[in-house]
Design a protein around this motif. Structure first.
Motif, mmCIF file in Angstrom:
data_model
loop_
_atom_site.group_PDB
_atom_site.id
_atom_site.type_symbol
_atom_site.label_atom_id
_atom_site.label_comp_id
_atom_site.label_asym_id
_atom_site.label_seq_id
_atom_site.Cartn_x
_atom_site.Cartn_y
_atom_site.Cartn_z
ATOM 1 N N VAL A 127 9.478 13.361 6.412
ATOM 2 C CA VAL A 127 8.534 14.032 5.513
ATOM 3 C C VAL A 127 7.709 13.001 4.741
ATOM 4 O O VAL A 127 6.496 13.146 4.588
ATOM 5 C CB VAL A 127 9.273 14.997 4.553
ATOM 6 N N ARG A 128 8.343 11.934 4.290
ATOM 7 C CA ARG A 128 7.594 10.888 3.581
ATOM 8 C C ARG A 128 6.551 10.256 4.503
ATOM 9 O O ARG A 128 5.423 9.992 4.085
ATOM 10 C CB ARG A 128 8.548 9.831 3.025
ATOM 11 N N ALA A 129 6.907 10.023 5.749
ATOM 12 C CA ALA A 129 5.947 9.448 6.700
ATOM 13 C C ALA A 129 4.784 10.405 6.934
ATOM 14 O O ALA A 129 3.626 9.985 6.983
ATOM 15 C CB ALA A 129 6.650 9.125 8.021
ATOM 16 N N ALA A 130 5.075 11.711 7.054
ATOM 17 C CA ALA A 130 4.017 12.705 7.262
ATOM 18 C C ALA A 130 3.102 12.795 6.039
ATOM 19 O O ALA A 130 1.877 12.892 6.176
ATOM 20 C CB ALA A 130 4.633 14.072 7.569
ATOM 21 N N MET A 131 3.677 12.712 4.852
ATOM 22 C CA MET A 131 2.869 12.732 3.626
ATOM 23 C C MET A 131 1.951 11.507 3.583
ATOM 24 O O MET A 131 0.776 11.629 3.236
ATOM 25 C CB MET A 131 3.778 12.722 2.390
ATOM 26 N N TYR A 132 2.491 10.365 3.931
ATOM 27 C CA TYR A 132 1.704 9.132 3.899
ATOM 28 C C TYR A 132 0.585 9.190 4.934
ATOM 29 O O TYR A 132 -0.553 8.797 4.661
ATOM 30 C CB TYR A 132 2.612 7.924 4.123
ATOM 31 N N TYR A 133 0.888 9.721 6.103
ATOM 32 C CA TYR A 133 -0.123 9.882 7.147
ATOM 33 C C TYR A 133 -1.268 10.762 6.638
ATOM 34 O O TYR A 133 -2.444 10.413 6.772
ATOM 35 C CB TYR A 133 0.508 10.479 8.404
ATOM 36 N N LYS A 134 -0.934 11.904 6.052
ATOM 37 C CA LYS A 134 -1.968 12.816 5.530
ATOM 38 C C LYS A 134 -2.792 12.144 4.440
ATOM 39 O O LYS A 134 -4.009 12.329 4.368
ATOM 40 C CB LYS A 134 -1.338 14.108 5.020
ATOM 41 N N HIS A 135 -2.156 11.356 3.604
ATOM 42 C CA HIS A 135 -2.867 10.608 2.564
ATOM 43 C C HIS A 135 -3.867 9.641 3.189
ATOM 44 O O HIS A 135 -5.022 9.560 2.756
ATOM 45 C CB HIS A 135 -1.857 9.852 1.690
ATOM 46 N N ASN B 20 0.823 -1.213 0.000
ATOM 47 C CA ASN B 20 0.000 0.000 0.000
ATOM 48 C C ASN B 20 0.854 1.258 0.000
ATOM 49 O O ASN B 20 0.519 2.253 -0.657
ATOM 50 C CB ASN B 20 -0.962 -0.007 1.181
ATOM 51 N N ALA B 21 1.959 1.232 0.721
ATOM 52 C CA ALA B 21 2.873 2.380 0.718
ATOM 53 C C ALA B 21 3.489 2.547 -0.672
ATOM 54 O O ALA B 21 3.620 3.667 -1.171
ATOM 55 C CB ALA B 21 3.952 2.198 1.773
ATOM 56 N N LYS B 22 3.831 1.432 -1.320
ATOM 57 C CA LYS B 22 4.400 1.497 -2.675
ATOM 58 C C LYS B 22 3.394 2.091 -3.661
ATOM 59 O O LYS B 22 3.777 2.832 -4.561
ATOM 60 C CB LYS B 22 4.825 0.109 -3.148
ATOM 61 N N LEU B 23 2.117 1.777 -3.492
ATOM 62 C CA LEU B 23 1.092 2.357 -4.364
ATOM 63 C C LEU B 23 1.071 3.873 -4.240
ATOM 64 O O LEU B 23 0.922 4.590 -5.228
ATOM 65 C CB LEU B 23 -0.293 1.799 -4.017
ATOM 66 N N PHE B 24 1.225 4.367 -3.014
ATOM 67 C CA PHE B 24 1.197 5.815 -2.794
ATOM 68 C C PHE B 24 2.475 6.485 -3.306
ATOM 69 O O PHE B 24 2.418 7.524 -3.961
ATOM 70 C CB PHE B 24 1.003 6.128 -1.314
ATOM 71 N N PHE B 25 3.633 5.898 -3.008
ATOM 72 C CA PHE B 25 4.903 6.547 -3.337
ATOM 73 C C PHE B 25 5.385 6.287 -4.761
ATOM 74 O O PHE B 25 6.300 6.958 -5.228
ATOM 75 C CB PHE B 25 5.990 6.149 -2.334
ATOM 76 N N GLY B 26 4.794 5.335 -5.442
ATOM 77 C CA GLY B 26 5.186 5.077 -6.825
ATOM 78 C C GLY B 26 6.550 4.451 -6.954
ATOM 79 O O GLY B 26 6.815 3.400 -6.380
ATOM 80 N N LYS B 27 7.449 5.126 -7.653
ATOM 81 C CA LYS B 27 8.754 4.551 -7.986
ATOM 82 C C LYS B 27 9.625 4.261 -6.768
ATOM 83 O O LYS B 27 10.435 3.354 -6.785
ATOM 84 C CB LYS B 27 9.505 5.465 -8.941
ATOM 85 N N SER B 28 9.496 5.058 -5.738
ATOM 86 C CA SER B 28 10.308 4.865 -4.535
ATOM 87 C C SER B 28 9.903 3.545 -3.876
ATOM 88 O O SER B 28 8.773 3.367 -3.455
ATOM 89 C CB SER B 28 10.097 6.024 -3.568
#
Length: 163
Positions: free
Chosen positions: A146-154, A67-75
């Motif tokens: 920052v990536r964790a905060a972005m994922y949380y907001k998503h 699920n995290a990969k779906l949100f972050f895409g290439k990363s």
């Protein structure tokens, strides 16, 4: 340091968790757990705690990572993951190094109140005022944070759109 820590046989991560630190002990990796109750030691790797927490809440580490990969895409590496919903709030932990590394440290997004640089290290202050000195450059730590905060907001936006 670990001589004074009480050993536990089971632990489930939650928004009360501050960090899970890999700790070599003889030929095995243990985990120093820091949470709102203090510090304890667990006789397995941090990833086992992450896997057990996901499983307890009806998922798996692989599904959470997917699920995290779906949100972050290439990363595709060192992704923050949601291990549970803690009273309706996503419980996000992020790895500082590879999740499978024997030196990895998992940090809980909710527990952080301040971040300071000390040479090549980062000092994180948690909600109870305790601090942890981490062997990572602040720039790298901030990137993970920052990536964790972005994922949380998503996840919050996704949850709110389904209400």
């Amino acid at each position: 340091m670990t001589k004074n820590l009480h050993q536990i046989s089971n632990y489930i991560a939650s928004n009360s968790t501050f960090c899970l630190i890999s700790h070599p002990h003889r030929s095995k990796v243990h985990t120093i757990i820091s949470d709102k109750h203090g510090k304890v030691i667990y006789p397995n790797k941090p990833l086992k705690i992450i896997r057990n927490t996901c499983r307890l809440h009806g998922s798996s580490y692989e599904a959470s990572n997917y699920n995290a990969k779906l949100f972050f895409g290439k990363s595709k590496h060192k992704l923050p993951i949601m291990v549970a919903y803690d009273f309706g709030d996503p419980c996000i932990l992020f790895p500082l190094f590879s999740p499978h590394s024997s030196q990895n440290i998992w940090i809980s997004l909710h527990a952080i109140v301040n971040i300071n640089e000390l040479g090549n290290e980062t000092i994180v202050t948690f909600i109870d005022g305790s601090e942890e000195r981490l062997p990572i450059h602040m720039k790298s730590f901030n990137h993970q944070y920052v990536r964790a905060a972005m994922y949380y907001k998503h996840l919050i936006a996704k949850r709110n759109s389904k209400l």
